[in-house]
Motif scaffolding. Structure first.
Motif, PDB file in Angstrom:
ATOM      1  N   SER A  51      -0.090   0.815   3.223  1.00 35.86           N
ATOM      2  CA  SER A  51      -1.185   0.620   2.267  1.00 35.86           C
ATOM      3  C   SER A  51      -1.551   1.950   1.615  1.00 35.86           C
ATOM      4  O   SER A  51      -1.531   2.998   2.263  1.00 35.86           O
ATOM      5  CB  SER A  51      -2.413   0.049   2.984  1.00 35.86           C
ATOM      6  N   HIS A  55      -3.554  -1.437  -2.071  1.00 36.42           N
ATOM      7  CA  HIS A  55      -2.363  -2.280  -2.241  1.00 36.42           C
ATOM      8  C   HIS A  55      -1.452  -2.157  -1.022  1.00 36.42           C
ATOM      9  O   HIS A  55      -1.251  -1.057  -0.499  1.00 36.42           O
ATOM     10  CB  HIS A  55      -1.634  -1.833  -3.505  1.00 36.42           C
ATOM     11  N   THR A  56      -0.879  -3.278  -0.583  1.00 36.51           N
ATOM     12  CA  THR A  56       0.002  -3.300   0.578  1.00 36.51           C
ATOM     13  C   THR A  56       1.456  -3.501   0.182  1.00 36.51           C
ATOM     14  O   THR A  56       1.768  -4.390  -0.612  1.00 36.51           O
ATOM     15  CB  THR A  56      -0.389  -4.437   1.551  1.00 36.51           C
ATOM     16  N   ASN A 196      -1.863  -8.170  -2.064  1.00 38.16           N
ATOM     17  CA  ASN A 196      -2.039  -8.227  -0.613  1.00 38.16           C
ATOM     18  C   ASN A 196      -1.784  -9.626  -0.055  1.00 38.16           C
ATOM     19  O   ASN A 196      -1.307  -9.781   1.072  1.00 38.16           O
ATOM     20  CB  ASN A 196      -3.444  -7.749  -0.249  1.00 38.16           C
ATOM     21  N   ASP A 217      -6.190  -5.367   1.596  1.00 37.94           N
ATOM     22  CA  ASP A 217      -5.219  -4.741   2.493  1.00 37.94           C
ATOM     23  C   ASP A 217      -5.760  -4.507   3.895  1.00 37.94           C
ATOM     24  O   ASP A 217      -5.041  -4.665   4.886  1.00 37.94           O
ATOM     25  CB  ASP A 217      -4.735  -3.415   1.902  1.00 37.94           C
TER      26      ASP A 217
END
Length: 225
Positions: A51, A55-56, A196, A217
């Motif tokens: 992450s 954002h993942t 995510n 995330d």
């Protein structure tokens, strides 16, 4: 007329605010429900959950007996990546948002509104890593070969392909850094399916701990604390 309009506007405002409140309440509750809470232990394939605070990405081996990603995510689609990079991270998202917002300081209201409508196209952001470094924003998990094949199938199915079945590179001049590239992807970003959400579903696809549903995330990473 003015009073009638004001009453209508007030009702619309109440409905809108109620929806927003319900949306975030649902996101809070559902993200705390764990699926696949006790995955089967394995020592086959190491993958990473990464992450950037918002954002993942899901990082997998760049090359493996089950999948050589470098045949499709080519080194020459990046600026400087090469065979010394052992991992490749995948992150799905809104195409316009990705391409027009390399930093959140670049975010435009029109870009954000278009992204949440679910009407725009999507993209896959890929990034090569030597080996991800575990910390509070990067978690390593080890899955079986069978589970990795399930993850490969999920990631592959997220790409748009050309008539030859090849991933569609968006442009050799579009990069965030020296080891990344963008590709056309399937689906549309919306308030119900975020970057995510995609990453969380990737973990579900290979029977790993995940949220029932999440748009953020942090709940994903919290499953691996």
């Amino acid at each position: 007329m003015n009073k009638r309009f004001l009453r209508y506007a007030a009702r619309v405002t109440v409905v809108f605010l109620s929806f927003i409140a319900f949306y975030f309440l649902a996101a809070f509750i559902l993200s705390r429900i764990t699926v696949n809470g006790k995955p089967v232990p394995s020592n086959d394939v190491s993958i990473y959950i990464i992450s950037n605070g918002i954002h993942t990405d899901i990082a997998v081996p760049a090359t493996h007996m089950l999948k050589d990603w470098t045949k499709e995510i080519k080194y020459n689609h990046t600026v400087h990546a090469d065979s010394t990079y052992n991992y490749l991270a995948f992150g799905w998202g809104d195409e316009k948002f990705y391409l027009e917002t390399p930093e959140f300081s670049d975010l435009k209201l029109s870009t954000g509104l278009r992204a949440i409508t679910g009407l725009s196209t999507s993209a896959m952001h890929t990034s090569y890593y030597h080996t991800p470094v575990e910390d509070q924003h990067c978690k390593k998990i080890i899955i079986s070969k069978k589970q990795y094949q399930q993850l490969i199938n999920y990631i592959t199915a997220s790409f748009l392909t050309d008539e030859k079945g090849q991933f569609i590179n968006i442009g050799s001049e579009i990069h965030y850094d020296d080891t990344d590239a963008f590709y056309k992807a399937k689906g549309s970003y919306s308030i119900f399916k975020t970057c995510n959400t995609w990453a969380n579903s990737a973990l579900k696809s290979c029977d790993q701990k995940a949220c029932l549903w999440t748009i953020f995330d942090t709940p994903i990473l919290n499953k691996y604390q």
